[in-house]
Write a protein that holds these residues in place. Structure first.
Motif, short mmCIF file in Angstrom:
data_model
loop_
_atom_site.label_atom_id
_atom_site.label_comp_id
_atom_site.label_asym_id
_atom_site.label_seq_id
_atom_site.Cartn_x
_atom_site.Cartn_y
_atom_site.Cartn_z
N SER A 134 45.31 -88.93 -102.62
CA SER A 134 45.68 -89.08 -104.05
C SER A 134 44.43 -88.90 -105.17
O SER A 134 44.51 -88.12 -106.22
CB SER A 134 46.11 -90.61 -104.34
OG SER A 134 47.30 -90.81 -103.52
N GLN A 149 51.91 -90.87 -107.09
CA GLN A 149 52.48 -91.36 -105.87
C GLN A 149 53.43 -92.61 -106.20
O GLN A 149 54.51 -92.64 -105.72
CB GLN A 149 51.52 -92.06 -105.07
CG GLN A 149 51.89 -92.56 -103.68
CD GLN A 149 50.50 -93.00 -102.89
OE1 GLN A 149 49.49 -92.57 -103.22
NE2 GLN A 149 50.77 -93.47 -101.67
N ASP A 171 52.27 -85.91 -105.08
CA ASP A 171 51.73 -87.01 -104.06
C ASP A 171 52.68 -87.71 -103.37
O ASP A 171 53.61 -88.51 -103.97
CB ASP A 171 50.84 -87.84 -104.98
CG ASP A 171 49.96 -88.77 -104.08
OD1 ASP A 171 50.09 -88.72 -102.88
OD2 ASP A 171 48.98 -89.30 -105.00
N GLU A 172 52.90 -87.35 -102.05
CA GLU A 172 54.11 -88.01 -101.23
C GLU A 172 55.41 -88.08 -101.82
O GLU A 172 56.07 -89.21 -102.32
CB GLU A 172 53.48 -89.47 -100.94
CG GLU A 172 52.11 -89.69 -100.24
CD GLU A 172 52.05 -90.99 -99.70
OE1 GLU A 172 53.08 -91.85 -99.52
OE2 GLU A 172 51.01 -91.39 -99.50
MG MG Z 1 47.81 -91.72 -101.97
#
Ligand code: MG
Ligand code: ATP
Lengths: 262, 338
Positions: free
Chosen positions: A44, A85, A165-166
């Motif tokens: 991240s 995230q 991010d994810e």
């Molecule tokens: Mg992360």
């Protein structure tokens, strides 16, 4: 493959805590890059540096050979779209209103809802599968519905670069694959996708370029078939496993060994 | 949801139908309390007489020169306080983060008191003193809560403490002042529109007008900022510059009102939240805050004039009485919030 978005000798830190030191990464243009690595290894943090949310202590991030901090904020926002995230929606906002916020970099004082804005928002909601939720308050959605709403926000931003991010963490298996297919399709249209993924088999299957990180360093990068094997998995994740070809795509597939966690 | 879309040439806007209806309703109510304010006084004037006076009829001097500036001040100051409250509640992401709670009114009032007691207290000195006082209070709250960031309860709690200190300081200044000045200052310390005339409000109206224009220009960025720093930045908001501009606008509005009318509490606290609930809009929207503020302050000023007629109370007494109850309710809700 050429790279227009690059990180040069980046040192990233929060206060005294150095996360990455002298990290260099060329993001292949028009490709799908997946970043994998254990929790807290700095994935991240790296993405945040790319979108200039984190000022590098040293080194620079460049887009078309120009430091990202030299771009006007709105101009950069028309190039780099970013999904954090865990974003938080403003109180009382509805799905369509939130997705419309992605259009901000394309709007001006007088033009806050052009036909192009409307089309982009509609297309983004369809692509992310949230058109049926358009009038629902975001706070009343399930985790996965909410995540797809955020993905629609970034899609509405309509940028040549997508840094996610994810993006799959809250999605059920079907929606995970739908999203990965969607990202693959965007890549086919010429966009550059950079996503942090935790499912290494999905990363191997969908990414053109895989970046494996550990403790702030890039341990290996390249096509999954070239770099993913049991040795790498042991080094990056400390996971004893065997790597076999995916029966459908032939890309590497990681199968952990019994008792792997002990 | 139903929305109206207007497009023509380079201009395009989208407004929720609910916002349009709410705006129309609030404007109608504002016209109503405004008219009531022009009619009410030592002698009651019929609406017909009010309209005659407004269109320049003879014998309308009382309405034009006495009542009109007071009503105009209540409406414009109410709107200014509502906007200032909405600005700070957006920045702090907290319904209690409004300028009257975190000490900006009290700071502006300190500046004004210094202008009266130390200097000669001309309206320019008052304006400059208030702005400086408000700015110093804002800077103090910001620096003390640094580390906690701009947002959150920490800033609010520190603001409440700063507010208390400044109120004590203000009382001390008044106690030490000459009797004449002290009497004037006390009447004003609760926040009052008594005796406001055109010469008092021309300059403040101009300043508030400019600040409101600046606010309109930055309003979209303000709402984009509600997505949180990360998404605000990556969708193209220069958040540091934006927040500084917003603080300047918010302090400017608060201080300008305080320079003329003293610290009128609770309008900035309550109006944005009432407006938000009525509009059912995301974040803390500005237009409903402004309209609700105007309506509340003019309504409160009417009550202040009527309650003990013919004696006119300071309007701040009324807003404090109503707003205090609201604050208690808000505090219990905030404390219970997980
Ligand atoms: Mg992360
Ligand atoms: N705002 C912050 N302040 C201080 N340290 C931070 C901050 N954000 C992250 N860190 C630290 O930096 C390191 C890298 O964090 P980062 O969020 O980049 O990890 P990650 O690889 O994304 O992990 P995950 O898979 O859990 O999301 C961690 O040790 C984390 O504790």
């Amino acid at each position: 493959m050429t790279a227009r978005l690059t990180a040069r000798e980046l040192t990233l830190r929060y206060g005294d805590r150095v996360v990455s030191a002298r990290l260099t990464l060329d993001v292949p243009d028009g490709a799908f890059t997946a970043i994998v690595g254990p929790n807290a290894c700095g994935k991240s943090t790296l993405l945040r540096a790319f979108v200039r949310l984190l000022k590098p202590a040293d080194g620079q991030v460049t887009l078309d050979d120009r430091d990202v901090t030299a771009y006007p904020t709105k101009a950069l926002a028309r190039s780099l779209g970013f999904l954090p995230q865990d974003p938080v929606a403003p109180e009382d906002i509805r799905v369509r209103q939130l997705v419309a916020r992605g259009r901000f970099p394309h709007q001006s004082l007088l033009s806050t809802w052009s036909a192009a804005d409307e089309d982009a928002v509609t297309a983004a909601m369809e692509a992310a599968g949230v058109e049926d939720l358009a009038d629902r308050p975001v706070h009343q959605l399930s985790g996965g519905q909410r995540q797809r709403t955020w993905i629609a926000v970034v899609l509405a931003q309509d940028t040549p670069y997508l840094l996610l991010d994810e993006p799959t963490s809250f999605l059920d298996i079907t929606h995970q694959y739908q999203l990965l297919e969607l990202l693959g399709g965007l890549r086919d249209q010429g966009r550059t996708v950079i996503a942090v993924l935790h499912d290494i088999n999905q990363a191997c299957r969908y990414a053109d370029h895989l970046v494996a990180m550990k403790e702030g360093r890039i341990v290996a990068e390249g096509a999954a078939a070239d770099i993913v094997d049991a040795v790498l998995l042991k080094e990056v994740f400390e996971l004893p496993c065997v790597v076999v070809p995916d029966p459908v795509t032939g890309t590497p597939m990681v199968v952990p060994l019994p008792g792997a966690s002990s | 949801m139903s929305a109206l879309v207007l497009r023509g040439g380079p201009v395009s806007v989208r407004v929720e139908r609910r916002t349009v209806v709410l705006t129309a309703v609030l404007l109608t109510l504002i016209a109503g309390v405004g008219l009531l304010g022009l009619s009410y006084g030592a002698t009651w004037s019929s609406p017909a007489k009010v309209f005659d006076a407004l269109s320049g009829g003879r014998g309308g001097v009382v309405i034009r020169e006495w009542r009109l500036p007071r009503v105009a001040a209540a409406l414009l100051f109410g709107a200014a306080l509502g906007i200032a409250g909405a600005i700070f509640q957006n920045i702090t992401r907290n319904p209690m983060g409004s300028p009257d709670i975190i000490g900006l009114d009290a700071g502006a009032y300190t500046g004004a008191l210094v202008a009266i007691t130390v200097l000669s207290g001309t309206s320019v000195q008052l304006a400059v003193g208030s702005v400086l006082g408000g700015a110093v209070a804002a800077a103090a709250v910001y620096l003390l809560s640094l580390g906690g960031g701009l947002s959150g309860l920490r800033l609010v709690v520190i603001g409440i403490a700063v507010n208390a200190i400044l109120m004590a300081l203000n009382s001390w200044i008044v106690l030490r002042a000459d009797l004449e000045v002290a009497i004037a200052a006390v009447g004003w310390s609760a926040g009052s529109l008594n005796g406001v005339d055109w010469s008092d409000v021309r300059l403040p109206f101009g300043i508030i007008g400019l600040l409101l224009v600046a606010m309109v220009v930055r309003s979209q960025a303000l709402h984009q900022d509600a997505l949180g720093t990360e998404l605000a930045v990556t969708t193209g908001v220069g958040v540091d510059r934006l927040r500084l501009q917003l603080v300047v606008i918010g302090v400017g509005l608060t201080a300008t009102v305080t320079a003329v009318a003293g610290p009128i509490a609770f309008i900035a606290l309550a109006a944005p939240q009432i407006g938000r609930r009525l509009a059912k809009a995301p974040g803390v929207p500005l237009l409903p805050a402004a309209l609700t503020g105007a309506l509340l302050l003019q309504g409160a000023d009417l009550v202040a004039q009527m309650l003990l007629a013919p004696v006119s109370l300071p309007v701040g007494v009324v807003t404090t009485a109503i707003g205090g109850c609201y604050l208690i309710w808000l505090l219990t809700k905030e404390v219970r919030r997980p």
